[in-house]
Motif scaffolding. Sequence first.
Motif, PDB file in Angstrom:
ATOM      1  N   PHE A 182      -9.203  20.624   8.237  1.00  0.00           N
ATOM      2  CA  PHE A 182      -8.003  20.029   7.653  1.00  0.00           C
ATOM      3  C   PHE A 182      -6.975  21.126   7.384  1.00  0.00           C
ATOM      4  CE2 PHE A 182     -11.296  16.931   6.651  1.00  0.00           C
ATOM      5  CZ  PHE A 182     -10.684  15.776   7.124  1.00  0.00           C
ATOM      6  N   ILE A 183      -5.783  20.929   7.946  1.00  0.00           N
ATOM      7  CA  ILE A 183      -4.737  21.947   7.846  1.00  0.00           C
ATOM      8  C   ILE A 183      -3.678  21.546   6.827  1.00  0.00           C
ATOM      9  CG2 ILE A 183      -2.920  23.140   9.144  1.00  0.00           C
ATOM     10  CD1 ILE A 183      -4.756  23.019  11.591  1.00  0.00           C
ATOM     11  N   THR A 184      -3.283  20.257   6.817  1.00  0.00           N
ATOM     12  CA  THR A 184      -2.319  19.795   5.818  1.00  0.00           C
ATOM     13  C   THR A 184      -2.741  18.435   5.279  1.00  0.00           C
ATOM     14  OG1 THR A 184      -0.887  18.601   7.370  1.00  0.00           O
ATOM     15  CG2 THR A 184      -0.405  20.946   7.010  1.00  0.00           C
ATOM     16  N   PHE A 185      -2.202  18.099   4.098  1.00  0.00           N
ATOM     17  CA  PHE A 185      -2.387  16.789   3.479  1.00  0.00           C
ATOM     18  C   PHE A 185      -1.038  16.269   2.995  1.00  0.00           C
ATOM     19  CE2 PHE A 185      -6.527  18.777   2.948  1.00  0.00           C
ATOM     20  CZ  PHE A 185      -7.420  17.728   3.158  1.00  0.00           C
ATOM     21  N   LEU A 186      -0.762  15.006   3.277  1.00  0.00           N
ATOM     22  CA  LEU A 186       0.404  14.334   2.707  1.00  0.00           C
ATOM     23  C   LEU A 186      -0.104  13.489   1.543  1.00  0.00           C
ATOM     24  CD1 LEU A 186       3.441  13.621   2.818  1.00  0.00           C
ATOM     25  CD2 LEU A 186       2.808  11.688   4.294  1.00  0.00           C
ATOM     26  N   SER A 187       0.167  13.938   0.343  1.00  0.00           N
ATOM     27  CA  SER A 187      -0.340  13.288  -0.864  1.00  0.00           C
ATOM     28  C   SER A 187       0.560  12.132  -1.286  1.00  0.00           C
ATOM     29  CB  SER A 187      -0.408  14.325  -1.995  1.00  0.00           C
ATOM     30  OG  SER A 187      -0.460  13.708  -3.249  1.00  0.00           O
ATOM     31  N   PRO A 188       0.016  11.127  -1.970  1.00  0.00           N
ATOM     32  CA  PRO A 188       0.863  10.053  -2.504  1.00  0.00           C
ATOM     33  C   PRO A 188       1.839  10.558  -3.553  1.00  0.00           C
ATOM     34  CG  PRO A 188      -1.390   9.862  -3.317  1.00  0.00           C
ATOM     35  CD  PRO A 188      -1.412  10.877  -2.222  1.00  0.00           C
ATOM     36  N   ALA A 189       1.596  11.765  -4.078  1.00  0.00           N
ATOM     37  CA  ALA A 189       2.485  12.329  -5.089  1.00  0.00           C
ATOM     38  C   ALA A 189       3.596  13.178  -4.498  1.00  0.00           C
ATOM     39  CB  ALA A 189       1.677  13.162  -6.083  1.00  0.00           C
ATOM     40  N   HIS A 190       3.583  13.377  -3.182  1.00  0.00           N
ATOM     41  CA  HIS A 190       4.635  14.165  -2.556  1.00  0.00           C
ATOM     42  C   HIS A 190       5.948  13.376  -2.530  1.00  0.00           C
ATOM     43  CE1 HIS A 190       1.561  16.891  -0.331  1.00  0.00           C
ATOM     44  NE2 HIS A 190       1.951  17.426  -1.468  1.00  0.00           N
ATOM     45  N   PRO A 191       7.097  14.067  -2.464  1.00  0.00           N
ATOM     46  CA  PRO A 191       8.395  13.388  -2.499  1.00  0.00           C
ATOM     47  C   PRO A 191       8.529  12.319  -1.416  1.00  0.00           C
ATOM     48  CG  PRO A 191       8.671  15.760  -2.713  1.00  0.00           C
ATOM     49  CD  PRO A 191       7.246  15.536  -2.358  1.00  0.00           C
ATOM     50  N   VAL A 249       0.844  -1.196   0.000  1.00  0.00           N
ATOM     51  CA  VAL A 249       0.000   0.000   0.000  1.00  0.00           C
ATOM     52  C   VAL A 249       0.882   1.250   0.000  1.00  0.00           C
ATOM     53  CG1 VAL A 249      -1.801  -1.222   1.256  1.00  0.00           C
ATOM     54  CG2 VAL A 249      -0.133   0.154   2.536  1.00  0.00           C
ATOM     55  N   LYS A 250       0.259   2.402  -0.216  1.00  0.00           N
ATOM     56  CA  LYS A 250       0.938   3.686  -0.126  1.00  0.00           C
ATOM     57  C   LYS A 250       0.378   4.454   1.064  1.00  0.00           C
ATOM     58  CE  LYS A 250       3.480   7.216  -1.373  1.00  0.00           C
ATOM     59  NZ  LYS A 250       4.963   7.176  -1.252  1.00  0.00           N
ATOM     60  N   VAL A 251       1.265   4.884   1.970  1.00  0.00           N
ATOM     61  CA  VAL A 251       0.842   5.601   3.165  1.00  0.00           C
ATOM     62  C   VAL A 251       0.679   7.087   2.877  1.00  0.00           C
ATOM     63  CG1 VAL A 251       1.552   6.332   5.484  1.00  0.00           C
ATOM     64  CG2 VAL A 251       1.819   3.941   4.789  1.00  0.00           C
ATOM     65  N   THR A 252      -0.453   7.647   3.303  1.00  0.00           N
ATOM     66  CA  THR A 252      -0.712   9.079   3.234  1.00  0.00           C
ATOM     67  C   THR A 252      -1.036   9.561   4.653  1.00  0.00           C
ATOM     68  OG1 THR A 252      -3.096   8.837   2.857  1.00  0.00           O
ATOM     69  CG2 THR A 252      -1.663   8.817   0.910  1.00  0.00           C
ATOM     70  N   SER A 253      -1.224  10.868   4.798  1.00  0.00           N
ATOM     71  CA  SER A 253      -1.561  11.393   6.120  1.00  0.00           C
ATOM     72  C   SER A 253      -2.203  12.764   6.003  1.00  0.00           C
ATOM     73  CB  SER A 253      -0.312  11.464   7.006  1.00  0.00           C
ATOM     74  OG  SER A 253      -0.662  11.686   8.364  1.00  0.00           O
ATOM     75  N   TRP A 303       8.039  11.503   3.794  1.00  0.00           N
ATOM     76  CA  TRP A 303       7.067  10.530   4.282  1.00  0.00           C
ATOM     77  C   TRP A 303       6.730  10.656   5.767  1.00  0.00           C
ATOM     78  CZ3 TRP A 303       8.131   6.668   7.948  1.00  0.00           C
ATOM     79  CH2 TRP A 303       9.479   6.522   8.302  1.00  0.00           C
ATOM     80  N   LYS A 304       7.615  11.226   6.567  1.00  0.00           N
ATOM     81  CA  LYS A 304       7.337  11.381   7.997  1.00  0.00           C
ATOM     82  C   LYS A 304       6.583  12.660   8.321  1.00  0.00           C
ATOM     83  CE  LYS A 304       8.469   9.809  11.492  1.00  0.00           C
ATOM     84  NZ  LYS A 304       7.623   9.079  12.500  1.00  0.00           N
ATOM     85  N   SER A 305       6.362  13.487   7.318  1.00  0.00           N
ATOM     86  CA  SER A 305       5.683  14.764   7.536  1.00  0.00           C
ATOM     87  C   SER A 305       4.168  14.572   7.478  1.00  0.00           C
ATOM     88  CB  SER A 305       6.108  15.780   6.484  1.00  0.00           C
ATOM     89  OG  SER A 305       5.438  15.550   5.249  1.00  0.00           O
ATOM     90  N   ALA A 306       3.454  15.639   7.808  1.00  0.00           N
ATOM     91  CA  ALA A 306       1.998  15.661   7.661  1.00  0.00           C
ATOM     92  C   ALA A 306       1.604  16.346   6.368  1.00  0.00           C
ATOM     93  CB  ALA A 306       1.356  16.365   8.855  1.00  0.00           C
ATOM     94  N   GLY A 307       2.594  16.658   5.523  1.00  0.00           N
ATOM     95  CA  GLY A 307       2.302  17.202   4.206  1.00  0.00           C
ATOM     96  C   GLY A 307       2.319  18.718   4.123  1.00  0.00           C
TER      97      GLY A 307
END
Length: 548
Positions: free
Chosen positions: A333-342, A320-324, A346-350
């Motif tokens: 909702f303040i931030t999104f970690l997208s599957p397209a982000h670098p 799977v791909k982890v998002t947050s 991966w440890k960030s909230a986007g």
Amino acid sequence: MIRQRVLDVPATARTLGSIARHKAEKNGDKIYLRFGKREISYRAFHEITNRLARGLQQLGVEAGQHVAFMMDNKPEQLLLYFAIGKMGAVSIPVNSAAKGDLFAYYLNQSDSVVLILDAGLIERYQAIEEQCPNITKVILLNEAGGAVDLSIGKDLRAEVYDYQALLDAPADDLPDDLARISDFAIMMYTSGTTGPSKGNMVPHGRLIGGAIDHVEIFGYQPDDVLYTCLPLFHGNALNTSAIPAFLADATFVLSPRFSASRFWDEIRENGVTAFSLLGAMVNFLWAQPESPRDKDNKVRLCMMVPVPDFAREFEKRYGVKVTSVYALSDYGFITFLSPAHPPAKWKSAGLPATGMTISIRDDEDNPLPPGVPGEICARCDVPWITSLGYYKMPEATVEANRNQWFHTGDRGYLDEDGYLYFVDRKKDAIRRRGENISSYEVEQIVLGHAAVEDAAAYAVRSEMSEDEVMVSVTLKHGATLDPADLIRYCAKNMAYFMVPRYVEILPELPRTMTEKVEKYKLKESAQARLNEIWDREAAGIVVNRHTN
């Protein structure tokens, strides 16, 4: 902001009622909601919610009034959100574990006039009815389906009705002008730390706008199947799964509750492509024995809040791909970690959500540079996509929004690229197995015990690396107390998940010069010798949702 799908949602379809009509016209008999063997199409969902709204109107419920409901996960809960929203009233979802003083607080503080609940929970309300004079109507839902034996409510002061009777009302559409994008639609309670739980006033615009962001950022498609086993009285299940699936023209699968042993079987059986996990749920799944079937699933995206250190291994194991996300019931909702982000992020909230600006501030509200932790603060220039404030708590609303920034009470930092990293909670709240617990509410109930003079509730870390509730108490002069007796008292007066696991009786509590309890000293001391402290699990005392 990285976008993976652009939704064509009419500007006129930004309330729960208008979006339901729009999606019914677009998707017709396509299945929207699946719960076990039950399936409800987009068209049927719209028609049922019309009937429920008109049925409530026939009982005299009016636009602007507050309707509380308490039940375990089932389609009726989601149907009620939309039905109540359609008629311009306000939904008050109550945690199904609430009882005693806490249950009464929710009903009274919210100014609810109607209560809809599972018939099996009627004794909970009977125990507190005298404390809730504003409730004039109680509507009972038969958990097994079919009609309710209304004689079980014959001793109630309030008028008692059968939920099924509401469905006899007409299914024609309600007027469009009963609700606007800016109107208060749902009250979501969040844990208090320096006072009782606060009711967050969530407008229609936040519900629809946040879902649009989810669909566009995570790229949900009509062939996706979104799943949740989290309770629908919480914001996560509603705002990251149920409503985004609706906006995406997808299918939403609702499970009664989380089971680590059954989780992946449910995912496979329903063809799930995306789901959300909170806190220790991730740990419980990760602790399951590895299986050759681990990658036997259709899941594309797994949202984790927060993202654990083993997230990369989790991705490989299950394919799977982890998002947050970083979000609060208090705000949105303040931030999104997208599957397209670098991958390196991966440890960030986007990155910030649409129209959102984030600032990290020190205790004096001065901005801090990248990499330096401080309080996470946010502001948004998109109308109606954040909460409206705290219900009947103007001072708390002003305090949270001081200096034109919403203060989250959480600590984090931004990196040089603007990605948010969560550090810890400033708020004195406890989070146990996906539940937010107010230490203040635990303390207030503990203080009701005849032997207790003073109390401090706080979190300690358990074997599964999540919060457990601990309470330190002092006793009244000459009083004695068996910790097991305190646990039994708590179990009768608070939700099961709030009941402390650890109890310590002390001669006094450490305090500052202004008489505030120094909880950090209690926590540090307890954590260092946790195996020496009285533990209800070690004592063999079982507390769960079925405990009387």
